[in-house]
Write a protein that holds these residues in place. Sequence first.
Motif, short mmCIF file in Angstrom:
data_model
loop_
_atom_site.label_atom_id
_atom_site.label_comp_id
_atom_site.label_asym_id
_atom_site.label_seq_id
_atom_site.Cartn_x
_atom_site.Cartn_y
_atom_site.Cartn_z
N LYS A 104 48.47 47.44 25.33
CA LYS A 104 47.18 46.78 25.10
C LYS A 104 46.18 47.30 26.14
O LYS A 104 45.46 48.25 25.89
CB LYS A 104 47.34 45.27 25.14
CG LYS A 104 48.22 44.75 24.00
CD LYS A 104 48.40 43.25 24.02
CE LYS A 104 49.26 42.79 22.85
NZ LYS A 104 49.45 41.32 22.83
N ARG A 134 45.90 38.40 31.17
CA ARG A 134 47.02 38.19 30.25
C ARG A 134 47.78 36.90 30.59
O ARG A 134 48.30 36.23 29.71
CB ARG A 134 47.97 39.39 30.30
CG ARG A 134 47.50 40.58 29.49
CD ARG A 134 47.63 40.34 28.02
NE ARG A 134 46.69 41.19 27.26
CZ ARG A 134 46.39 40.99 25.99
NH1 ARG A 134 46.93 39.98 25.34
NH2 ARG A 134 45.55 41.78 25.37
N GLY A 145 45.02 35.20 27.95
CA GLY A 145 45.96 35.81 27.02
C GLY A 145 47.03 34.84 26.57
O GLY A 145 47.46 34.86 25.41
#
Length: 261
Positions: free
Chosen positions: A232, A247, A251
């Motif tokens: 990603k 993240r 995320g």
Amino acid sequence: MAAISTIKTILIIGGTSGIGESFARRFHQLGKKVVVTGRREARLATLKKELPGLETYTMDNADISSLPGHVKGLTTKYPEIDTVWVNGGIQYSLAFKDEASIATDVTKINEEIAINVTAPAVLARLFIPFLIASGSEANFLITSSGLAFVPMGSFPVYCPTKSFIHSFLVGLRQQLAGSNVNVLEMAPPYVATDLDAAHKEAAAGGPPPMPLQEYTDKTFAILESKPAKELKEVAVGFAAMGADAWRGSIGSILENFHLGG
């Protein structure tokens, strides 16, 4: 299969200097077919002479209205493109408290948004259907920055333009889930390039610039270690700290709601 193995023909939009040029040289060294775009015809000619087999194309990302024609020309001439990397960008250090520079800064604000935000979004809209139509595994990349996650007051417009890129790619990844197109965010830290050279004083107090070769090596190590579908944010150094923090927070919210991205 590692991400690097799926790349056979890569188009680097904005590859005449800095990060774009460094990666163009590395991909060329690996035997990939490389197509590089840029505004400076003389610089493109020099690269083509130095790197036999390199293909070049002159275009200016700031001319938004010309982008559809350029994309049509590129995809017609090079229908085998499987990877598109939108790399070009600009950075200004703006002092909002300085009344004397208002007129100049208004122009710079418009330029930063056009080149760092509008152009990448338009190029994504133009290239994604082409990549999907190929039917084979393909990759779409945009360069963001560690400043997408950790804003710095010296660059009050540049930082949010890179935050836009991050958010945009998360949304694009959600839209393309299950398709043949992988969406990668190339997130460099502060890297020693021509972009850095103009803003050394403004960046003082932050992390020191990473040598360009070191950044290239570390990024290629990531691309060689995992399949593109598992990647990603491709981030190193300071940028990796920001991406990992995102993240682990926002995320995780996306994961809880099964939104992906």
